[in-house]
Scaffold this motif. Structure first.
Motif, PDB file in Angstrom:
ATOM      1  N   VAL A  75       0.836  -1.195   0.000  1.00 32.90           N
ATOM      2  CA  VAL A  75       0.000   0.000   0.000  1.00 32.90           C
ATOM      3  C   VAL A  75       0.877   1.254   0.000  1.00 32.90           C
ATOM      4  O   VAL A  75       1.915   1.306   0.655  1.00 32.90           O
ATOM      5  CB  VAL A  75      -0.999  -0.026   1.183  1.00 32.90           C
ATOM      6  N   LEU A  76       0.486   2.221  -0.822  1.00 32.76           N
ATOM      7  CA  LEU A  76       1.126   3.520  -1.028  1.00 32.76           C
ATOM      8  C   LEU A  76       2.390   3.476  -1.880  1.00 32.76           C
ATOM      9  O   LEU A  76       3.025   4.498  -2.100  1.00 32.76           O
ATOM     10  CB  LEU A  76       1.394   4.236   0.304  1.00 32.76           C
ATOM     11  N   ASP A  77       2.752   2.297  -2.424  1.00 39.48           N
ATOM     12  CA  ASP A  77       3.858   2.252  -3.385  1.00 39.48           C
ATOM     13  C   ASP A  77       3.463   3.021  -4.644  1.00 39.48           C
ATOM     14  O   ASP A  77       2.331   2.920  -5.109  1.00 39.48           O
ATOM     15  CB  ASP A  77       4.185   0.810  -3.786  1.00 39.48           C
ATOM     16  N   PRO A  78       4.403   3.785  -5.239  1.00 41.91           N
ATOM     17  CA  PRO A  78       4.113   4.512  -6.486  1.00 41.91           C
ATOM     18  C   PRO A  78       4.483   3.674  -7.708  1.00 41.91           C
ATOM     19  O   PRO A  78       5.570   3.104  -7.777  1.00 41.91           O
ATOM     20  CB  PRO A  78       5.032   5.737  -6.374  1.00 41.91           C
ATOM     21  N   PHE A  79       3.565   3.591  -8.670  1.00 41.26           N
ATOM     22  CA  PHE A  79       3.784   2.765  -9.857  1.00 41.26           C
ATOM     23  C   PHE A  79       3.470   3.507 -11.148  1.00 41.26           C
ATOM     24  O   PHE A  79       2.730   4.486 -11.156  1.00 41.26           O
ATOM     25  CB  PHE A  79       2.905   1.507  -9.796  1.00 41.26           C
ATOM     26  N   THR A  80       4.028   2.983 -12.223  1.00 37.74           N
ATOM     27  CA  THR A  80       3.669   3.377 -13.578  1.00 37.74           C
ATOM     28  C   THR A  80       3.286   2.109 -14.318  1.00 37.74           C
ATOM     29  O   THR A  80       4.035   1.131 -14.309  1.00 37.74           O
ATOM     30  CB  THR A  80       4.847   4.066 -14.300  1.00 37.74           C
ATOM     31  N   VAL A  81       2.099   2.123 -14.933  1.00 39.29           N
ATOM     32  CA  VAL A  81       1.693   1.016 -15.801  1.00 39.29           C
ATOM     33  C   VAL A  81       2.048   1.439 -17.216  1.00 39.29           C
ATOM     34  O   VAL A  81       1.665   2.521 -17.671  1.00 39.29           O
ATOM     35  CB  VAL A  81       0.182   0.729 -15.691  1.00 39.29           C
ATOM     36  N   ARG A  82       2.788   0.584 -17.910  1.00 38.89           N
ATOM     37  CA  ARG A  82       3.213   0.861 -19.284  1.00 38.89           C
ATOM     38  C   ARG A  82       2.600  -0.177 -20.220  1.00 38.89           C
ATOM     39  O   ARG A  82       2.558  -1.359 -19.902  1.00 38.89           O
ATOM     40  CB  ARG A  82       4.730   0.826 -19.375  1.00 38.89           C
ATOM     41  N   MET A  83       2.156   0.301 -21.381  1.00 39.12           N
ATOM     42  CA  MET A  83       1.542  -0.581 -22.372  1.00 39.12           C
ATOM     43  C   MET A  83       2.344  -0.536 -23.666  1.00 39.12           C
ATOM     44  O   MET A  83       2.735   0.541 -24.122  1.00 39.12           O
ATOM     45  CB  MET A  83       0.096  -0.142 -22.654  1.00 39.12           C
ATOM     46  N   ARG A  84       2.572  -1.715 -24.216  1.00 37.64           N
ATOM     47  CA  ARG A  84       3.266  -1.861 -25.494  1.00 37.64           C
ATOM     48  C   ARG A  84       2.439  -2.793 -26.376  1.00 37.64           C
ATOM     49  O   ARG A  84       1.646  -3.581 -25.871  1.00 37.64           O
ATOM     50  CB  ARG A  84       4.647  -2.473 -25.278  1.00 37.64           C
ATOM     51  N   SER A  85       2.659  -2.719 -27.678  1.00 40.91           N
ATOM     52  CA  SER A  85       1.959  -3.678 -28.542  1.00 40.91           C
ATOM     53  C   SER A  85       2.640  -5.031 -28.413  1.00 40.91           C
ATOM     54  O   SER A  85       3.855  -5.123 -28.234  1.00 40.91           O
ATOM     55  CB  SER A  85       1.952  -3.209 -29.995  1.00 40.91           C
ATOM     56  N   GLY A  86       1.815  -6.076 -28.479  1.00 37.69           N
ATOM     57  CA  GLY A  86       2.337  -7.440 -28.462  1.00 37.69           C
ATOM     58  C   GLY A  86       2.227  -7.999 -29.857  1.00 37.69           C
ATOM     59  O   GLY A  86       2.628  -7.358 -30.828  1.00 37.69           O
ATOM     60  N   ASN A  87       1.624  -9.156 -29.997  1.00 34.47           N
ATOM     61  CA  ASN A  87       1.458  -9.792 -31.300  1.00 34.47           C
ATOM     62  C   ASN A  87       0.318  -9.149 -32.084  1.00 34.47           C
ATOM     63  O   ASN A  87      -0.709  -8.814 -31.517  1.00 34.47           O
ATOM     64  CB  ASN A  87       1.160 -11.284 -31.125  1.00 34.47           C
ATOM     65  N   LEU A  88       0.520  -9.010 -33.371  1.00 32.60           N
ATOM     66  CA  LEU A  88      -0.518  -8.529 -34.276  1.00 32.60           C
ATOM     67  C   LEU A  88      -0.811  -9.630 -35.272  1.00 32.60           C
ATOM     68  O   LEU A  88       0.051 -10.006 -36.068  1.00 32.60           O
ATOM     69  CB  LEU A  88      -0.068  -7.261 -35.004  1.00 32.60           C
TER      70      LEU A  88
END
Length: 140
Positions: A75-88
């Motif tokens: 609890v209270l940890d700071p995060f960044t969620v990152r999104m990348r393309s996978g398979n197309l």
């Protein structure tokens, strides 16, 4: 996690509602974070779910997802969620995610969501990924 270009990212702090009784992240909490980042990306690129039927004469449906839990978040940890393309693929595509601690850049979890493109709810036959979306995913 792949080394592809980050398509979208979002910062957040782990809140009490995302944790279990001992203050460790609840395993299912990761999926709404993935969804928020993905939804923001589709909105910013003019392709949110709401326009698919009119714009592409198709729909997209989630057909698979997964998450690997690397380290317990507190609890209270700071995060960044990152999104990348996978398979197309021809009629489906995958988005990959990482949940990275903002202070240490350590990955606490990584996951994916796979979407299939279909004609409609009434006619769920596979259709090709719309060219506009495919172009966005190929750029990364």
């Amino acid at each position: 996690m792949n080394n592809k270009l980050i398509l979208q990212e979002m910062d957040f702090r782990l809140h009490y509602c995302d944790t279990d009784a001992v203050g460790i992240v609840y395993y299912a909490a990761y999926y709404p974070w993935f969804e928020r980042v993905f939804t923001e990306w589709t909105f910013e690129n003019g392709i949110p779910f709401e326009v698919w039927e009119e714009k592409f004469n198709a729909l997209q449906v989630a057909v698979a997802s997964g998450c690997n839990y690397r380290k317990p978040a507190l609890v209270l940890d700071p995060f960044t969620v990152r999104m990348r393309s996978g398979n197309l693929g021809v009629s489906s595509y995958r988005m990959d995610f990482s949940v990275d601690h903002r202070e240490t850049n350590e990955t606490y979890a990584d996951g994916h969501m796979t979407f299939a493109c279909i004609r409609s709810k009434e006619n769920p036959e596979s259709v090709p990924v719309p060219s506009e979306l495919a172009a966005l995913l190929k750029e990364s």
